[in-house]
Design a protein around this motif. Structure first.
Motif, PDB file in Angstrom:
ATOM      1  N   ASN A  52       0.825  -1.210   0.000  1.00 18.46           N
ATOM      2  CA  ASN A  52       0.000   0.000   0.000  1.00 18.46           C
ATOM      3  C   ASN A  52       0.855   1.254   0.000  1.00 18.46           C
ATOM      4  OD1 ASN A  52      -2.382  -1.383  -0.066  1.00 18.46           O
ATOM      5  ND2 ASN A  52      -2.648  -1.395   2.151  1.00 18.46           N
ATOM      6  N   LEU A  53       1.995   1.210   0.671  1.00 17.65           N
ATOM      7  CA  LEU A  53       2.884   2.364   0.733  1.00 17.65           C
ATOM      8  C   LEU A  53       3.393   2.727  -0.660  1.00 17.65           C
ATOM      9  CD1 LEU A  53       4.311   4.427   2.505  1.00 17.65           C
ATOM     10  CD2 LEU A  53       6.175   2.815   2.789  1.00 17.65           C
ATOM     11  N   ILE A  54       3.682   1.731  -1.468  1.00 18.20           N
ATOM     12  CA  ILE A  54       4.153   1.980  -2.834  1.00 18.20           C
ATOM     13  C   ILE A  54       3.056   2.672  -3.640  1.00 18.20           C
ATOM     14  CG2 ILE A  54       4.870   0.858  -4.979  1.00 18.20           C
ATOM     15  CD1 ILE A  54       6.168  -1.321  -3.217  1.00 18.20           C
ATOM     16  N   TYR A  55       1.808   2.208  -3.497  1.00 20.61           N
ATOM     17  CA  TYR A  55       0.704   2.814  -4.227  1.00 20.61           C
ATOM     18  C   TYR A  55       0.449   4.240  -3.762  1.00 20.61           C
ATOM     19  CZ  TYR A  55      -0.422  -1.752  -6.168  1.00 20.61           C
ATOM     20  OH  TYR A  55      -0.376  -2.931  -6.832  1.00 20.61           O
ATOM     21  N   GLU A  56       0.592   4.472  -2.442  1.00 20.53           N
ATOM     22  CA  GLU A  56       0.380   5.820  -1.915  1.00 20.53           C
ATOM     23  C   GLU A  56       1.425   6.783  -2.459  1.00 20.53           C
ATOM     24  OE1 GLU A  56       0.108   5.835   2.334  1.00 20.53           O
ATOM     25  OE2 GLU A  56      -1.508   4.377   2.340  1.00 20.53           O
ATOM     26  N   GLY A 100       2.940   6.518  -5.339  1.00 22.21           N
ATOM     27  CA  GLY A 100       2.592   6.730  -6.743  1.00 22.21           C
ATOM     28  C   GLY A 100       1.421   7.683  -6.897  1.00 22.21           C
ATOM     29  N   THR A 101       0.437   7.536  -6.024  1.00 23.99           N
ATOM     30  CA  THR A 101      -0.725   8.419  -6.054  1.00 23.99           C
ATOM     31  C   THR A 101      -0.324   9.843  -5.710  1.00 23.99           C
ATOM     32  OG1 THR A 101      -2.149   6.589  -5.399  1.00 23.99           O
ATOM     33  CG2 THR A 101      -3.022   8.790  -5.088  1.00 23.99           C
ATOM     34  N   SER A 158       2.579  11.193  -6.130  1.00 19.20           N
ATOM     35  CA  SER A 158       3.342  11.731  -7.261  1.00 19.20           C
ATOM     36  C   SER A 158       2.415  12.216  -8.366  1.00 19.20           C
ATOM     37  CB  SER A 158       4.284  10.663  -7.822  1.00 19.20           C
ATOM     38  OG  SER A 158       5.228  10.278  -6.854  1.00 19.20           O
ATOM     39  N   LEU A 159       1.372  11.456  -8.649  1.00 23.55           N
ATOM     40  CA  LEU A 159       0.406  11.863  -9.670  1.00 23.55           C
ATOM     41  C   LEU A 159      -0.342  13.134  -9.268  1.00 23.55           C
ATOM     42  CD1 LEU A 159      -1.106   8.457 -10.823  1.00 23.55           C
ATOM     43  CD2 LEU A 159       0.398   9.984 -12.110  1.00 23.55           C
ATOM     44  N   GLU A 160      -0.648  13.259  -7.968  1.00 24.37           N
ATOM     45  CA  GLU A 160      -1.319  14.473  -7.501  1.00 24.37           C
ATOM     46  C   GLU A 160      -0.421  15.688  -7.695  1.00 24.37           C
ATOM     47  OE1 GLU A 160      -2.313  13.597  -3.470  1.00 24.37           O
ATOM     48  OE2 GLU A 160      -4.059  12.403  -4.014  1.00 24.37           O
ATOM     49  N   TRP A 161       0.864  15.554  -7.354  1.00 26.21           N
ATOM     50  CA  TRP A 161       1.798  16.672  -7.528  1.00 26.21           C
ATOM     51  C   TRP A 161       1.982  17.009  -9.001  1.00 26.21           C
ATOM     52  CZ3 TRP A 161       2.873  20.170  -4.206  1.00 26.21           C
ATOM     53  CH2 TRP A 161       2.897  19.878  -2.852  1.00 26.21           C
ATOM     54  N   LEU A 162       2.012  15.984  -9.840  1.00 24.74           N
ATOM     55  CA  LEU A 162       2.140  16.196 -11.275  1.00 24.74           C
ATOM     56  C   LEU A 162       0.929  16.949 -11.820  1.00 24.74           C
ATOM     57  CD1 LEU A 162       4.433  15.066 -13.191  1.00 24.74           C
ATOM     58  CD2 LEU A 162       2.657  13.560 -14.048  1.00 24.74           C
ATOM     59  N   GLY A 163      -0.256  16.556 -11.379  1.00 23.87           N
ATOM     60  CA  GLY A 163      -1.472  17.251 -11.792  1.00 23.87           C
ATOM     61  C   GLY A 163      -1.499  18.688 -11.312  1.00 23.87           C
ATOM     62  N   LEU A 164      -1.059  18.917 -10.088  1.00 19.11           N
ATOM     63  CA  LEU A 164      -1.008  20.271  -9.548  1.00 19.11           C
ATOM     64  C   LEU A 164      -0.018  21.135 -10.318  1.00 19.11           C
ATOM     65  CD1 LEU A 164      -2.095  22.094  -7.318  1.00 19.11           C
ATOM     66  CD2 LEU A 164      -0.206  21.326  -5.879  1.00 19.11           C
ATOM     67  N   ALA A 165       1.123  20.566 -10.654  1.00 15.07           N
ATOM     68  CA  ALA A 165       2.127  21.305 -11.435  1.00 15.07           C
ATOM     69  C   ALA A 165       1.584  21.639 -12.826  1.00 15.07           C
ATOM     70  CB  ALA A 165       3.408  20.489 -11.546  1.00 15.07           C
ATOM     71  N   ALA A 166       0.886  20.691 -13.451  1.00 10.51           N
ATOM     72  CA  ALA A 166       0.311  20.939 -14.774  1.00 10.51           C
ATOM     73  C   ALA A 166      -0.742  22.041 -14.711  1.00 10.51           C
ATOM     74  CB  ALA A 166      -0.306  19.650 -15.330  1.00 10.51           C
ATOM     75  N   LEU A 167      -1.562  22.024 -13.672  1.00  6.69           N
ATOM     76  CA  LEU A 167      -2.572  23.062 -13.511  1.00  6.69           C
ATOM     77  C   LEU A 167      -1.933  24.425 -13.303  1.00  6.69           C
ATOM     78  CD1 LEU A 167      -5.592  23.730 -13.199  1.00  6.69           C
ATOM     79  CD2 LEU A 167      -5.312  23.322 -10.748  1.00  6.69           C
ATOM     80  N   LEU A 168      -0.887  24.477 -12.500  1.00  9.73           N
ATOM     81  CA  LEU A 168      -0.188  25.731 -12.250  1.00  9.73           C
ATOM     82  C   LEU A 168       0.432  26.282 -13.529  1.00  9.73           C
ATOM     83  CD1 LEU A 168       0.778  27.796 -10.155  1.00  9.73           C
ATOM     84  CD2 LEU A 168       2.793  26.387  -9.821  1.00  9.73           C
ATOM     85  N   ILE A 169       1.041  25.420 -14.322  1.00 12.19           N
ATOM     86  CA  ILE A 169       1.632  25.844 -15.598  1.00 12.19           C
ATOM     87  C   ILE A 169       0.546  26.358 -16.537  1.00 12.19           C
ATOM     88  CG2 ILE A 169       2.777  24.983 -17.689  1.00 12.19           C
ATOM     89  CD1 ILE A 169       4.397  23.136 -15.793  1.00 12.19           C
ATOM     90  N   LEU A 170      -0.589  25.682 -16.563  1.00 13.22           N
ATOM     91  CA  LEU A 170      -1.697  26.105 -17.414  1.00 13.22           C
ATOM     92  C   LEU A 170      -2.208  27.488 -17.010  1.00 13.22           C
ATOM     93  CD1 LEU A 170      -3.780  25.195 -19.624  1.00 13.22           C
ATOM     94  CD2 LEU A 170      -5.188  24.433 -17.729  1.00 13.22           C
ATOM     95  N   VAL A 171      -2.403  27.693 -15.725  1.00 14.55           N
ATOM     96  CA  VAL A 171      -2.904  28.985 -15.244  1.00 14.55           C
ATOM     97  C   VAL A 171      -1.881  30.086 -15.506  1.00 14.55           C
ATOM     98  CG1 VAL A 171      -3.501  30.284 -13.157  1.00 14.55           C
ATOM     99  CG2 VAL A 171      -4.478  28.018 -13.540  1.00 14.55           C
ATOM    100  N   LEU A 172      -0.616  29.832 -15.223  1.00 14.52           N
ATOM    101  CA  LEU A 172       0.410  30.840 -15.462  1.00 14.52           C
ATOM    102  C   LEU A 172       0.542  31.168 -16.948  1.00 14.52           C
ATOM    103  CD1 LEU A 172       3.206  29.821 -12.937  1.00 14.52           C
ATOM    104  CD2 LEU A 172       1.669  31.779 -12.818  1.00 14.52           C
TER     105      LEU A 172
END
Length: 56
Positions: free
Chosen positions: A3-7, A9-10, A12-26
């Motif tokens: 479960n720790l491995i999946y957490e 990974g999850t 990391s995906l959340e941070w990636l999505g947040l970074a993509a959203l920030l780049i889009l807004v900027l």
């Protein structure tokens, strides 16, 4: 332990999505500011139009 491995990974995906959203807004803000059609009203209108075209 598995479960720790999946957490990780999850998280990391959340941070990636947040970074993509920030780049889009900027990107939208910088494009709107560079064109400055009519001051603040033009900037806000431009951002709303771009978000509308992205969302569909």
């Amino acid at each position: 332990m598995e479960n720790l491995i999946y957490e990780k990974g999850t998280q990391s995906l959340e941070w990636l999505g947040l970074a993509a959203l920030l780049i889009l807004v900027l990107g939208n803000v910088s494009t709107a500011v560079s064109s400055q059609l009519g001051g603040i009203t033009g900037i806000i209108t431009s951002i709303i139009k771009k978000i509308t075209t992205i969302v569909g």
